[in-house]
Design a protein around this motif. Structure first.
Motif, short mmCIF file in Angstrom:
data_model
loop_
_atom_site.label_atom_id
_atom_site.label_comp_id
_atom_site.label_asym_id
_atom_site.label_seq_id
_atom_site.Cartn_x
_atom_site.Cartn_y
_atom_site.Cartn_z
N TYR A 1 0.85 -1.19 0.00
CA TYR A 1 0.00 0.00 0.00
C TYR A 1 0.88 1.24 0.00
N TRP A 2 0.68 2.08 -0.99
CA TRP A 2 1.43 3.34 -1.11
C TRP A 2 0.58 4.48 -0.57
N THR A 3 1.10 5.13 0.47
CA THR A 3 0.45 6.33 1.01
C THR A 3 1.37 7.51 0.75
N PRO A 4 0.96 8.72 1.07
CA PRO A 4 1.86 9.86 0.86
C PRO A 4 3.15 9.79 1.67
N THR A 5 3.19 9.00 2.75
CA THR A 5 4.38 9.01 3.62
C THR A 5 5.06 7.65 3.78
N VAL A 6 4.35 6.54 3.62
CA VAL A 6 4.95 5.22 3.83
C VAL A 6 4.49 4.25 2.75
N GLU A 7 5.28 3.15 2.62
CA GLU A 7 4.79 1.97 1.93
C GLU A 7 4.54 0.93 2.99
N ALA A 8 3.36 0.31 2.96
CA ALA A 8 3.00 -0.72 3.93
C ALA A 8 2.92 -2.07 3.22
N TYR A 9 3.72 -3.03 3.68
CA TYR A 9 3.81 -4.35 3.08
C TYR A 9 3.04 -5.35 3.95
N VAL A 10 2.14 -6.08 3.33
CA VAL A 10 1.35 -7.08 4.04
C VAL A 10 1.77 -8.45 3.54
N THR A 11 2.34 -9.27 4.44
CA THR A 11 2.89 -10.57 4.05
C THR A 11 2.37 -11.66 4.98
N PRO A 12 1.54 -12.58 4.48
CA PRO A 12 1.17 -13.75 5.28
C PRO A 12 2.39 -14.65 5.48
N VAL A 13 2.58 -15.16 6.68
CA VAL A 13 3.75 -16.01 6.96
C VAL A 13 3.35 -17.38 7.48
N GLY A 14 2.05 -17.73 7.40
CA GLY A 14 1.59 -19.03 7.83
C GLY A 14 1.13 -19.05 9.27
N GLY A 15 0.37 -20.09 9.60
CA GLY A 15 -0.10 -20.26 10.97
C GLY A 15 -1.08 -19.20 11.41
N GLY A 16 -1.83 -18.62 10.47
CA GLY A 16 -2.78 -17.58 10.83
C GLY A 16 -2.13 -16.31 11.30
N VAL A 17 -0.94 -16.03 10.80
CA VAL A 17 -0.20 -14.81 11.18
C VAL A 17 0.13 -14.02 9.93
N VAL A 18 -0.08 -12.72 10.00
CA VAL A 18 0.24 -11.80 8.91
C VAL A 18 1.17 -10.72 9.45
N GLY A 19 2.23 -10.43 8.70
CA GLY A 19 3.13 -9.36 9.07
C GLY A 19 2.83 -8.09 8.30
N ILE A 20 2.89 -6.97 8.97
CA ILE A 20 2.74 -5.67 8.31
C ILE A 20 4.01 -4.88 8.58
#
Length: 347
Positions: free
Chosen positions: A187-206
């Protein structure tokens, strides 16, 4: 000449462990020095691009994780995602892998091959025409994989000062939530890029990248789809930061000392290619040692990192310029160009 090992690896992160494994696969004796115990975590996007998986498999490593089919660029405001472009990897799936899981898999493989791991810290080193000595260990060669703020890089005089202006940082937190996509969402916002990555086991990293002082919670609240994704979800990890990313070196070797991974110089985390590039550097570093040709490493390092350095530098320059807001619209309007860039980086 009596030495304790053929290769002394400084730094027990993924690239340091990969370097040690490479050396053992070539029949070299290895001692690895690392001050931290247990699984080492780090703030990163945790998405292994398709090219990283066969590189790990060649080392005998297959970390658990979540299959990722491609990348999705999305422009975002508090009103929601305004525009998006998706691209499926043409060279096979990538994988979302917790940094600690990757570290554990590499550690197990290194130990099974007989890598000697020593708890210690390098704060001085000496070398002559035949060996390098650091942390009380004498080896034919030293490979430094001690990260963005490499002590070995500084001790060998290979560090090049970088202007503080414009340097970027990262922050990351995991949540107990089921993934809603098989894509790495950016996700590109005016100030940051936010990366959403599923890593398994019902866990998602942002993970978020931007200038110093990123307010993770405020940025998250400003991205409507992400705020909805984690609403009511329990954080799985504490907030962790990294940076500044931009690091520069005058060269990648000095005598019998070679730099790999972030220690050898780093542009930015914006493309998610740090692990793949670090694995390639580990491979050519040990190949040069096996040939007894440390000077050849500079040539091979330049060749194996060229695409990464050029494409990453170009994307960071655009992200830090007035063109930032046009990145997602341009990628959406030119999907073939966007796809070609993603595939070039994913190889």
């Amino acid at each position: 000449m009596t030495v304790d090992a053929d290769v002394l690896v400084v730094g027990g992160g993924p690239v340091g462990l990969a370097t040690a494994i490479e050396a053992r696969l070539r029949g070299l004796t290895v001692t690895l020095v690392e001050p931290r115990g247990g699984a080492i975590d780090k703030a990163c996007g945790e998405g292994l691009m398709p090219g990283a998986l066969p590189a790990l498999a060649r080392l005998g490593v297959d970390p658990p994780g979540f299959a990722l089919r491609g990348v999705s660029y999305r422009s975002a405001t508090s009103r929601g995602a305004e525009r998006r472009v998706d691209h499926l990897f043409s060279s096979g799936d990538g994988r979302g892998v917790r940094r600690t899981a990757l570290h554990g898999a590499l550690t197990e493989r290194a130990r099974s091959l007989g890598v000697v791991v020593v708890a210690g810290k390098v704060d001085a080193l000496e070398q002559d025409a035949h060996s390098v000595t650091a942390a009380g260990i004498r080896a034919r060669y030293l490979v430094a994989a001690d990260g963005l703020h490499s002590t070995v890089r500084r001790l060998t005089g290979l560090e090049r000062p970088v202007a503080a202006r414009g340097r970027r940082y990262g922050v990351r937190r995991h949540y107990h939530v089921e993934p809603q996509s098989e894509l790495i969402e950016v996700y590109w916002t005016p100030t940051v890029e936010a990366y959403v990555t599923p890593v398994g086991g019902g866990v998602v990293g942002i993970a978020m990248l931007g200038r110093k002082g990123i307010d993770f919670d405020a940025a998250l609240a400003g991205i409507r789809p992400l705020a909805a994704l984690v609403a009511g979800a329990e954080p799985a990890t504490e907030l962790r930061g990294a940076g500044p990313f931009r690091q520069s070196t005058t060269r990648r070797s000095h005598g019998r000392v070679l730099l790999v991974g972030d220690a050898s110089g780093y542009v930015d985390a914006i493309t998610g290619e740090g692990i793949r590039v670090g694995l390639a550097q580990a491979e050519v570093a040990i190949a040069s040692i096996a040939r007894d040709d440390p000077r050849g490493y500079e040539r091979d390092w330049m060749r194996r990192t060229r695409d990464f350095r050029m494409l990453t530098a170009g994307l960071v320059a655009a992200a830090n310029s007035p063109l930032r807001g046009a990145i997602v619209p341009a990628a959406s309007a030119l999907p073939r160009v966007f796809g070609a860039v993603v595939d070039r980086l994913a190889r």
